[in-house]
Scaffold this motif. Structure first.
Motif, PDB file in Angstrom:
ATOM      1  N   MET A   1       0.847  -1.203   0.000  1.00 29.68           N
ATOM      2  CA  MET A   1       0.000   0.000   0.000  1.00 29.68           C
ATOM      3  C   MET A   1       0.873   1.239   0.000  1.00 29.68           C
ATOM      4  N   PRO A   2       0.323   2.371  -0.445  1.00 29.79           N
ATOM      5  CA  PRO A   2       1.122   3.609  -0.456  1.00 29.79           C
ATOM      6  C   PRO A   2       1.390   4.086   0.963  1.00 29.79           C
ATOM      7  N   HIS A   3       2.344   5.033   1.076  1.00 32.21           N
ATOM      8  CA  HIS A   3       2.623   5.609   2.392  1.00 32.21           C
ATOM      9  C   HIS A   3       1.378   6.335   2.924  1.00 32.21           C
ATOM     10  N   ILE A   4       1.305   6.449   4.238  1.00 32.97           N
ATOM     11  CA  ILE A   4       0.193   7.170   4.865  1.00 32.97           C
ATOM     12  C   ILE A   4       0.425   8.659   4.653  1.00 32.97           C
ATOM     13  N   ASP A   5      -0.642   9.392   4.247  1.00 35.99           N
ATOM     14  CA  ASP A   5      -0.439  10.808   3.939  1.00 35.99           C
ATOM     15  C   ASP A   5      -0.138  11.612   5.212  1.00 35.99           C
ATOM     16  N   ASP A   6       0.494  12.767   4.994  1.00 33.81           N
ATOM     17  CA  ASP A   6       0.985  13.591   6.104  1.00 33.81           C
ATOM     18  C   ASP A   6      -0.129  14.038   7.042  1.00 33.81           C
ATOM     19  N   GLU A   7      -1.276  14.404   6.458  1.00 35.47           N
ATOM     20  CA  GLU A   7      -2.367  14.896   7.311  1.00 35.47           C
ATOM     21  C   GLU A   7      -2.817  13.826   8.301  1.00 35.47           C
ATOM     22  N   THR A   8      -2.951  12.599   7.791  1.00 39.94           N
ATOM     23  CA  THR A   8      -3.382  11.509   8.665  1.00 39.94           C
ATOM     24  C   THR A   8      -2.342  11.267   9.759  1.00 39.94           C
ATOM     25  N   LEU A   9      -1.060  11.300   9.355  1.00 38.73           N
ATOM     26  CA  LEU A   9       0.003  11.082  10.349  1.00 38.73           C
ATOM     27  C   LEU A   9       0.019  12.210  11.381  1.00 38.73           C
ATOM     28  N   ALA A  10      -0.276  13.437  10.906  1.00 37.17           N
ATOM     29  CA  ALA A  10      -0.297  14.574  11.843  1.00 37.17           C
ATOM     30  C   ALA A  10      -1.404  14.397  12.877  1.00 37.17           C
ATOM     31  N   LEU A  11      -2.579  13.960  12.419  1.00 37.77           N
ATOM     32  CA  LEU A  11      -3.684  13.733  13.352  1.00 37.77           C
ATOM     33  C   LEU A  11      -3.345  12.580  14.298  1.00 37.77           C
ATOM     34  N   TYR A  12      -2.705  11.557  13.738  1.00 36.48           N
ATOM     35  CA  TYR A  12      -2.276  10.426  14.572  1.00 36.48           C
ATOM     36  C   TYR A  12      -1.304  10.912  15.652  1.00 36.48           C
ATOM     37  N   ALA A  13      -0.380  11.815  15.247  1.00 33.16           N
ATOM     38  CA  ALA A  13       0.597  12.355  16.199  1.00 33.16           C
ATOM     39  C   ALA A  13      -0.081  13.193  17.277  1.00 33.16           C
ATOM     40  N   GLU A  16      -5.073  11.386  17.756  1.00 37.20           N
ATOM     41  CA  GLU A  16      -6.392  11.028  17.241  1.00 37.20           C
ATOM     42  C   GLU A  16      -6.387   9.587  16.712  1.00 37.20           C
ATOM     43  N   ASP A  17      -7.534   8.941  16.849  1.00 34.00           N
ATOM     44  CA  ASP A  17      -7.669   7.555  16.409  1.00 34.00           C
ATOM     45  C   ASP A  17      -8.118   7.547  14.949  1.00 34.00           C
ATOM     46  N   VAL A  18      -7.194   7.837  14.046  1.00 35.76           N
ATOM     47  CA  VAL A  18      -7.559   8.029  12.641  1.00 35.76           C
ATOM     48  C   VAL A  18      -7.067   6.907  11.727  1.00 35.76           C
ATOM     49  N   LEU A  19      -6.229   6.019  12.224  1.00 36.55           N
ATOM     50  CA  LEU A  19      -5.628   5.014  11.354  1.00 36.55           C
ATOM     51  C   LEU A  19      -6.576   3.848  11.101  1.00 36.55           C
ATOM     52  N   GLU A  20      -6.711   3.493   9.817  1.00 32.92           N
ATOM     53  CA  GLU A  20      -7.439   2.281   9.458  1.00 32.92           C
ATOM     54  C   GLU A  20      -6.552   1.093   9.872  1.00 32.92           C
ATOM     55  N   PRO A  21      -7.156  -0.083  10.046  1.00 31.01           N
ATOM     56  CA  PRO A  21      -6.352  -1.247  10.458  1.00 31.01           C
ATOM     57  C   PRO A  21      -5.162  -1.499   9.530  1.00 31.01           C
ATOM     58  N   GLU A  22      -5.372  -1.347   8.208  1.00 35.78           N
ATOM     59  CA  GLU A  22      -4.249  -1.629   7.305  1.00 35.78           C
ATOM     60  C   GLU A  22      -3.181  -0.534   7.399  1.00 35.78           C
ATOM     61  N   GLN A  23      -3.618   0.725   7.743  1.00 40.22           N
ATOM     62  CA  GLN A  23      -2.627   1.787   7.931  1.00 40.22           C
ATOM     63  C   GLN A  23      -1.804   1.528   9.192  1.00 40.22           C
TER      64      GLN A  23
END
Ligand SMILES: [Zn+2]
Length: 258
Positions: A1-13, A16-23
């Protein structure tokens, strides 16, 4: 799968519980995403520790729209105060709402006030994290060039090629390969092509690095080749005669010996 986008990683940092199981699985195995998440977490931790309360500003509508998408929120406009509304610090009940039914417990009202500001806070922090992370990535790219220059030389024209010029730069790549960047300024008669060589100074040995297309080319130096011995960079004019040997017609030449 492609890398996780920056916005999602920022929210994760931001926790926030934003990651899908595969992410989540990807993050466990991908050093690139893990490092980005680590950098972003360091930034958010630092920002939280800094102690000064930031002034909260409603986000640009475009930023808000992306945050909204990211969090799959509903009833977007309802939680955003109008631009000229008096600002309510997070966690405080808006005193300008005296009509609040008395039946609503204080705690619930307080939670409502908090919730109204929470997306704005997330948006502000996201913008901060992305800005700082962008700076960090830019700095890292600037500090770690892809190639390191080891030596360089001017390539002087041979008598038949007066007026021509060139340059050769020996570099090592980040993964340790040696490359020579050759630039030549010389006429290119029709039906001929140029080839780049490494020679021993007494011309007792020569190695072909390849064909020079256009005026500039980058060539790998064969692994193990002793550049102290094969120190001369030579560019020859070759004819389409099927003979792989050096034509004997050198255009420019220079020594990388230090
Ligand atoms: Zn990744």
């Amino acid at each position: 799968m492609p890398h996780i986008d920056d916005e999602t990683l920022a929210l994760y940092a931001l926790g926030e519980d934003v990651l899908e199981p595969e992410q989540r699985a990807h993050l466990d195995t991908c050093p690139t995403c893990a490092r980005t998440a680590q950098d972003l977490t360091r930034v958010t931790t630092g920002a939280r520790r800094s102690g000064t309360a930031p002034e909260l500003v409603p986000p640009d509508p475009a930023v808000w729209a992306r945050v909204h998408d990211e969090l799959a929120l509903t009833a977007v406009p309802a939680v955003l105060p109008p631009p000229d509304a008096p600002r309510t610090p997070p966690g405080e009940v808006d005193a300008a709402v005296p009509d609040e039914p008395a039946a609503v417990p204080d705690e619930l009202a307080a939670r409502r006030g908090r919730r109204a500001w929470w997306p704005v806070l997330v948006a502000a922090c996201t913008a901060l994290v992305l800005g700082v992370a962008g700076g960090v990535l830019w700095e890292r790219r600037t500090l770690e060039p892809a190639e390191t220059t080891v030596a360089s030389t001017v390539l002087d024209p041979l008598p038949d090629w007066a007026g021509s010029s060139g340059e050769a730069v020996l570099q090592t790549t980040a993964d340790g390969r040696r490359q020579i960047l050759v630039t030549v300024d010389a006429p290119a008669p029709a039906g001929t092509y140029r080839e780049v060589w490494l020679l021993k100074p007494d011309v007792s040995g020569l190695v072909s690095l390849g064909v020079l297309e256009d005026d500039q080319g980058r060539f790998d130096v064969p692994e193990g080749l002793d550049l102290a011995a094969y120190s001369v960079v030579d560019v020859s004019e070759e004819h389409l005669d099927g003979d792989p040997a050096h034509s004997g017609d050198s255009v420019v030449r220079g020594s990388l010996a230090t």
